[in-house]
Enzyme design. Structure first.
Site, mmCIF file in Angstrom:
data_model
loop_
_atom_site.group_PDB
_atom_site.id
_atom_site.type_symbol
_atom_site.label_atom_id
_atom_site.label_comp_id
_atom_site.label_asym_id
_atom_site.label_seq_id
_atom_site.Cartn_x
_atom_site.Cartn_y
_atom_site.Cartn_z
ATOM 1 N N MET A 67 56.878 68.054 33.957
ATOM 2 C CA MET A 67 57.277 68.043 35.356
ATOM 3 C C MET A 67 57.727 69.401 35.904
ATOM 4 O O MET A 67 58.245 69.454 37.025
ATOM 5 C CB MET A 67 58.406 67.023 35.554
ATOM 6 N N GLU A 68 57.521 70.488 35.140
ATOM 7 C CA GLU A 68 58.038 71.777 35.610
ATOM 8 C C GLU A 68 57.100 72.974 35.404
ATOM 9 O O GLU A 68 57.089 73.911 36.210
ATOM 10 C CB GLU A 68 59.374 72.105 34.910
ATOM 11 N N GLY B 108 54.817 64.814 27.488
ATOM 12 C CA GLY B 108 54.114 63.611 27.068
ATOM 13 C C GLY B 108 52.672 63.934 26.713
ATOM 14 O O GLY B 108 52.036 64.762 27.360
ATOM 15 N N GLU C 255 66.997 70.872 25.547
ATOM 16 C CA GLU C 255 65.752 71.554 25.232
ATOM 17 C C GLU C 255 65.947 72.995 24.765
ATOM 18 O O GLU C 255 65.006 73.620 24.277
ATOM 19 C CB GLU C 255 64.829 71.514 26.453
ATOM 20 N N ASP D 199 56.561 61.970 23.527
ATOM 21 C CA ASP D 199 56.076 60.601 23.719
ATOM 22 C C ASP D 199 54.599 60.658 24.075
ATOM 23 O O ASP D 199 54.019 61.738 24.227
ATOM 24 C CB ASP D 199 56.868 59.904 24.828
#
Length: 253
Positions: free
Chosen positions: A194-195, A92, A16, A218
């Site tokens: 998620m962060e 996502g 990333e 996605d």
């Protein structure tokens, strides 16, 4: 070590932030168990200046990301005050208008798995007594305008750019059922990861300015795993260029 600003570039995975280490000089390495923090100078030849960069990849999830942010702050802040922390990576899509390679810069983030009811209303962070965390408006505005202008000219691989709400939780969403449940409960969420909101909480409590930049990998549906893995391989080739665009145009006090 002479430099003009100190910026932190943090992500969950090395893909990333791509080739960031190859573009730094005078690199120092700090190890904390399995977490490695790198500090080095990036030469901005366009503006004739040097920027001190602290960087790491935290690992997936709220705990890992919070740990990395805390370590970087404690390592750096008293000696080399941090001007800005940029957390970047993939996400996502929940908004059906979002496609792969679109960018989302949140005006607000929320931990949609946080539930301290009945003592607090659902999603409220007890220590801060609010659900949503927001970057400083002028920082968000600068980053949004910079990337909107830059991707049309220099990074044409990317799609459209959006702002809005990003949701964070300790779960990789890969089913339409889970996706629809989140959308029903929090319809304002544009994308999920998620962060980000966990890092934002640490930084808000530590009084460190922050911005989050997410690229859609996605649609958080039944094809999420396959699309995510394929996308990540391509994104890793140009993720540093996205970061570099922000560094070149960084002009905030």
């Amino acid at each position: 070590m002479k430099f003009d600003k100190h910026l932190v570039i943090l992500s969950a995975m090395p893909e990333e932030i791509g080739s960031i280490l190859e573009n730094l000089s005078e690199i120092k390495k700090f190890e904390f168990g399995d977490l490695i923090i790198y500090r080095g100078l990036w030469e901005d030849t366009k503006n004739n200046r040097k920027i001190l960069i602290s960087t790491a990849w935290s690992g997936w999830g709220k705990v890992c990301a919070s740990r990395a942010a805390t370590r970087i702050i404690s390592l750096s802040q008293h000696i080399f005050p941090i001007n800005l922390l940029i957390f970047t990576g993939v996400a996502g899509a929940l908004n059906e208008e979002l496609n792969q390679w679109d960018l989302v810069l949140p005006t607000e983030v929320i931990q949609y798995d946080l539930d301290a009811t009945p003592i607090f209303e659902k999603f409220v962070i007890p220590s801060l007594k609010k659900k949503f965390l927001a970057p400083i408006p002028r920082i968000h505005s600068w980053a949004f305008k910079t990337l909107k202008k830059g991707i049309k000219k220099d990074l044409k691989k990317f799609g459209n750019i959006f702002d809005g709400v990003i949701g964070t939780a300790d779960k990789f969403i890969s089913s339409k059922e889970d996706r629809n449940k989140i959308r029903k409960e929090l319809p304002s969420i544009q994308a999920i990861e998620m962060e980000g909101a966990a890092v934002a909480q640490v930084l808000e409590q530590e009084r460190v300015p922050w911005i989050i930049v997410r690229v859609i990998s996605d649609e958080a549906d039944n094809n999420a795993e396959q699309n995510f893995n394929t996308f990540l391989k391509e994104y890793s080739k140009i993720s540093w260029e996205l970061v570099k665009l922000l560094l070149i145009n960084y002009d905030l006090d």
